[in-house]
Design a protein around this motif. Sequence first.
Motif, PDB file in Angstrom:
ATOM      1  N   VAL A 130       0.840  -1.197   0.000  1.00 40.60           N
ATOM      2  CA  VAL A 130       0.000   0.000   0.000  1.00 40.60           C
ATOM      3  C   VAL A 130       0.879   1.252   0.000  1.00 40.60           C
ATOM      4  CG1 VAL A 130      -1.750   1.297   1.277  1.00 40.60           C
ATOM      5  CG2 VAL A 130      -1.873  -1.207   1.193  1.00 40.60           C
ATOM      6  N   GLU A 131       1.842   1.289   0.919  1.00 44.79           N
ATOM      7  CA  GLU A 131       2.772   2.421   1.007  1.00 44.79           C
ATOM      8  C   GLU A 131       4.126   2.020   0.440  1.00 44.79           C
ATOM      9  OE1 GLU A 131       1.695   5.283   1.955  1.00 44.79           O
ATOM     10  OE2 GLU A 131      -0.223   4.686   2.847  1.00 44.79           O
ATOM     11  N   ASP A 132       4.901   3.003   0.027  1.00 47.47           N
ATOM     12  CA  ASP A 132       6.197   2.716  -0.596  1.00 47.47           C
ATOM     13  C   ASP A 132       7.140   1.926   0.308  1.00 47.47           C
ATOM     14  OD1 ASP A 132       5.436   3.936  -2.906  1.00 47.47           O
ATOM     15  OD2 ASP A 132       6.690   5.733  -2.652  1.00 47.47           O
ATOM     16  N   ASP A 133       6.982   2.100   1.630  1.00 47.71           N
ATOM     17  CA  ASP A 133       7.905   1.410   2.533  1.00 47.71           C
ATOM     18  C   ASP A 133       7.280   0.167   3.173  1.00 47.71           C
ATOM     19  OD1 ASP A 133       6.165   2.805   4.161  1.00 47.71           O
ATOM     20  OD2 ASP A 133       7.719   3.538   5.543  1.00 47.71           O
ATOM     21  N   ASP A 134       6.215  -0.366   2.579  1.00 51.64           N
ATOM     22  CA  ASP A 134       5.641  -1.627   3.035  1.00 51.64           C
ATOM     23  C   ASP A 134       6.492  -2.808   2.582  1.00 51.64           C
ATOM     24  OD1 ASP A 134       3.453  -0.346   4.125  1.00 51.64           O
ATOM     25  OD2 ASP A 134       2.066  -0.904   2.519  1.00 51.64           O
TER      26      ASP A 134
ATOM     27  N   GLY B 159       8.276  -2.732  -1.026  1.00 49.04           N
ATOM     28  CA  GLY B 159       7.917  -1.524  -1.743  1.00 49.04           C
ATOM     29  C   GLY B 159       9.138  -0.785  -2.242  1.00 49.04           C
TER      30      GLY B 159
ATOM     31  N   CYS C 279       6.788   3.400  14.133  1.00 50.83           N
ATOM     32  CA  CYS C 279       7.428   4.000  12.963  1.00 50.83           C
ATOM     33  C   CYS C 279       8.937   4.103  13.117  1.00 50.83           C
ATOM     34  CB  CYS C 279       6.832   5.372  12.681  1.00 50.83           C
ATOM     35  SG  CYS C 279       7.284   6.646  13.905  1.00 50.83           S
TER      36      CYS C 279
ATOM     37  N   PRO D 272       4.085  -2.549   7.661  1.00 52.92           N
ATOM     38  CA  PRO D 272       4.477  -1.174   7.324  1.00 52.92           C
ATOM     39  C   PRO D 272       5.852  -0.832   7.901  1.00 52.92           C
ATOM     40  CG  PRO D 272       2.939  -1.158   9.143  1.00 52.92           C
ATOM     41  CD  PRO D 272       3.079  -2.603   8.725  1.00 52.92           C
TER      42      PRO D 272
END
Length: 392
Positions: free
Chosen positions: A23-27, A70, A90, A139
């Motif tokens: 979903v996100e670039d860093d997944d 990702g 995070c 994530p």
Amino acid sequence: MKAVTWQGKRDIRVEEVPDPHIVEDDDIIVEITSTGLCGSDLHLYEVLTGFMTPGDVVGHEPMGVVAEAGPGVSEVSVGDRVVVPFNISCGTCWMCQHRLHSQCETTQNRDQGTGASLFGYSSLYGQVPGGQAEYLRVPFGNQLPIKVPDGPPDDRFLFLSDVLPTAWQALQYADPDPHSTVLVLGAGPIGDMASRFALAAGHRVISVDRVPERLARVRQRGAETIALESGDIAEQVRDLTDGRGADAVIDAVGMEAHGSPIIEGMTKMVSRMPAAAGRAVMQTAGVDRMAALHTAFDAVRRGGNVSISGVYGGALDPFPMMQLFDKQVSIRMGQANVHAWTEDLLPFLVGEDDPLGVDSFATHHLPLSEAPETYKSFQEKADGMVKVVFNP
């Protein structure tokens, strides 16, 4: 993919669910090779049902191999072996920088008034799909997964996801002086491992549980043991400590404590309510079974420390404030800040001697398909079941 899903009170099923995707670039997407069953999962099985939705994928102790990454992921690569911490942090916010990963400001659930999101752990903690599945979306691929070496079996590293950091933090928060007596309430996975850490540090350990097989496990490691049904626990602890009580006490039981039949009845009543009503009661008027915690307060010596690693969920839990103030008891608690302790824990795991016995820590290795029956057996503490690892 196949995944373990919550369908209702005491209703766990293995079902086909959609595969996760980036979903996100860093997944990253992790193909799960081993995933643990935790005592906290039992809270979802019966107590916290008001916060669950049929179809929720559960589980928060996974590890596996990176299957997809990702475009923004640089710290791990496809094919790397990783452990996934149970709290989703995070790694860069103020809380994470202050080693409070369980309070991560990026994933805090402010609408619920709770801390960092957790994998597979209800709407209270983000309703993020969990790790008792064939695949898991993770994530913060540059910060969250813990890369571990190839070679040793999964069990050598799997418990970095929860058991090891939770038990280690419990001991750190208990803060025993050298040669202290540490009382550990509960000899399930967390209590057992906390006892092992305390013994390794040279402390005298007294372990309390109601299951003979669990007491036998910690006794084999060098702990003294007391059976829960043997009488007044605090009085027995004082008899073993020159009348003073334990220097430090770890409550590794939490809301699943036995005893307090009135509170147990109230808890069961809440679990039968419609979801919205049950949520309201738990968040505003819920009361836990607190037999273990009251034993901790009674058994700790004056000026001693109590560390709470067992999960509690009530909003109106009564504390014996007169006793705590009079005895000058220090209390520390909270979800484990997994990444805060990883560097401390890896030295226990990378050698060949396995000082904590993690390679043989799990009592049961089972296929994911047996999850429904296993949840029931685990809650009933049947078949010598202390720690279960599912292998998808």
